[in-house]
Design an enzyme around this catalytic site. Structure first.
Site, PDB file in Angstrom:
ATOM      1  N   PRO A  88       0.880  -1.146  -0.153  1.00  0.00           N
ATOM      2  CA  PRO A  88       0.028  -0.064   0.057  1.00  0.00           C
ATOM      3  C   PRO A  88       0.854   1.210  -0.104  1.00  0.00           C
ATOM      4  O   PRO A  88       0.305   2.421  -0.438  1.00  0.00           O
ATOM      5  CB  PRO A  88      -0.763  -0.059   1.245  1.00  0.00           C
ATOM      6  CG  PRO A  88      -0.366  -1.343   1.898  1.00  0.00           C
ATOM      7  CD  PRO A  88       0.699  -1.992   1.329  1.00  0.00           C
ATOM      8  N   GLU A 115       3.674  -7.480   8.657  1.00  0.00           N
ATOM      9  CA  GLU A 115       3.854  -6.157   8.880  1.00  0.00           C
ATOM     10  C   GLU A 115       5.059  -5.710   7.505  1.00  0.00           C
ATOM     11  O   GLU A 115       5.565  -4.520   7.658  1.00  0.00           O
ATOM     12  CB  GLU A 115       4.710  -5.914   9.972  1.00  0.00           C
ATOM     13  CG  GLU A 115       3.802  -6.244  11.323  1.00  0.00           C
ATOM     14  CD  GLU A 115       2.537  -5.580  11.230  1.00  0.00           C
ATOM     15  OE1 GLU A 115       2.229  -4.088  10.845  1.00  0.00           O
ATOM     16  OE2 GLU A 115       1.429  -6.280  11.594  1.00  0.00           O
ATOM     17  N   ASP A 168     -11.426   0.725 -24.147  1.00  0.00           N
ATOM     18  CA  ASP A 168     -12.100   0.762 -22.970  1.00  0.00           C
ATOM     19  C   ASP A 168     -11.853   2.089 -22.211  1.00  0.00           C
ATOM     20  O   ASP A 168     -11.092   3.121 -22.688  1.00  0.00           O
ATOM     21  CB  ASP A 168     -11.191  -0.190 -22.130  1.00  0.00           C
ATOM     22  CG  ASP A 168     -11.709  -1.676 -22.213  1.00  0.00           C
ATOM     23  OD1 ASP A 168     -12.742  -1.673 -22.729  1.00  0.00           O
ATOM     24  OD2 ASP A 168     -10.887  -2.468 -21.837  1.00  0.00           O
TER      25      ASP A 168
HETATM   26  N1  ADE Z   1      -0.534  -5.268   0.156  1.00  0.00           N
HETATM   27  C1  ADE Z   1      -1.655  -4.914   1.335  1.00  0.00           C
HETATM   28  N2  ADE Z   1      -2.349  -3.863   0.673  1.00  0.00           N
HETATM   29  C2  ADE Z   1      -1.925  -3.618  -0.715  1.00  0.00           C
HETATM   30  C3  ADE Z   1      -2.496  -2.432  -1.546  1.00  0.00           C
HETATM   31  N3  ADE Z   1      -3.385  -1.650  -1.299  1.00  0.00           N
HETATM   32  N4  ADE Z   1      -1.815  -2.560  -2.803  1.00  0.00           N
HETATM   33  C4  ADE Z   1      -0.718  -3.406  -2.992  1.00  0.00           C
HETATM   34  N5  ADE Z   1      -0.304  -4.164  -2.139  1.00  0.00           N
HETATM   35  C5  ADE Z   1      -1.003  -4.370  -0.902  1.00  0.00           C
END
Ligand code: ADE
Length: 245
Positions: A88, A115, A168
């Site tokens: 993320p 983590e 698309d």
């Molecule tokens: N791992 C956990 N959450 C994620 C996300 N939003 N994008 C990519 N990998 C992730």
């Protein structure tokens, strides 16, 4: 194009690539998807892949050595492979990034769990970090699937015709126009007349208008990036006037 997925849960990848378009792409040899179990590269008998964080804190951290050994094995076969870490904290995936990735012949996709990974994995082995959105998944596996799907459909021959990908949403930064199929009437809801008219020019114009309307209503942020003709700009002006009145 080849994808090597480094994961602690290779079983998660069994079904997504056994169905529909991606299964056909694999069958045709257009893509190759391989899963590599990071646990197979653990150094000890108990095959430990995670450990408590230095400095304390909750959860476990994925150890550097098993990941390093797994990546190095793939790199020994293909030194030009690009290594991506799904997290993320990465750059948010979009269509342009997918297009750039689709020009590569080989990617390693590292899926994090717990983590995350020891920071030295990132420093030493990762070329690019990618997120699939501002939310947290239980691991990178689903993100890797999303990335493979998005990139694969851009490869020549994967979709039925090369045109489908180009038409698309997001290709020209507009959302797609509404689609209908039979029946022409359903519970009093009719298919727009123009689509039944056989007038291709009128249909094209209607579709462009609807794509513009939908983008204006739902994702106005995309309009600033879209390539708009003078005609498009006039249509948008009409749409915005109608909405205000
Ligand atoms: N791992 C956990 N959450 C994620 C996300 N939003 N994008 C990519 N990998 C992730």
């Amino acid at each position: 194009m080849r994808f090597d997925i480094l994961t602690l849960f290779p079983e998660m990848f069994s079904s997504p690539f056994q169905e529909s378009i991606l299964a056909k792409a694999i069958e045709k040899g257009l893509i190759e998807v391989r899963t590599i179990n990071i646990r197979d590269f653990a150094l000890d008998k108990r095959r430990i892949v995670d450990d408590a964080p230095y400095g304390g804190g909750q959860g476990m951290v994925m150890k550097v050595e098993p990941i390093a050994r797994a990546i190095e094995q793939v790199k020994s076969e293909d030194p030009s492979v690009r290594t991506i870490y799904l997290t993320p904290e990465g750059k948010p995936l979009n269509q342009e990034m997918a297009r750039q990735l689709s020009s590569r012949s080989h990617l390693i996709l590292l899926c994090g769990r717990y983590e995350g990974v020891d920071e030295r994995v990132r420093e030493l082995f990762i070329d690019e970090e990618i997120s699939i959105g501002d939310y947290v998944l239980t691991g990178g596996e689903l993100a890797a699937m999303v990335l493979i799907d998005t990139v694969s459909r851009l490869l020549p021959g994967v979709l039925g015709s090369d045109r489908s990908a180009e038409e698309d949403s997001f290709f020209g930064s507009l959302l797609e126009y509404p689609q209908y199929t039979r029946p022409a009437s359903f519970r009093g809801y009719e298919v727009p007349e123009v689509l039944l008219s056989g007038n291709h020019q009128a249909i094209s114009l209607w579709r462009r208008k609807e794509a513009l309307r939908r983008t204006w209503m739902r994702r106005p942020d995309l309009l600033s990036k879209a390539s708009l003709s003078e005609e498009d700009k006039k249509i948008l002006e009409e749409i915005s006037k109608k909405d205000v009145s």
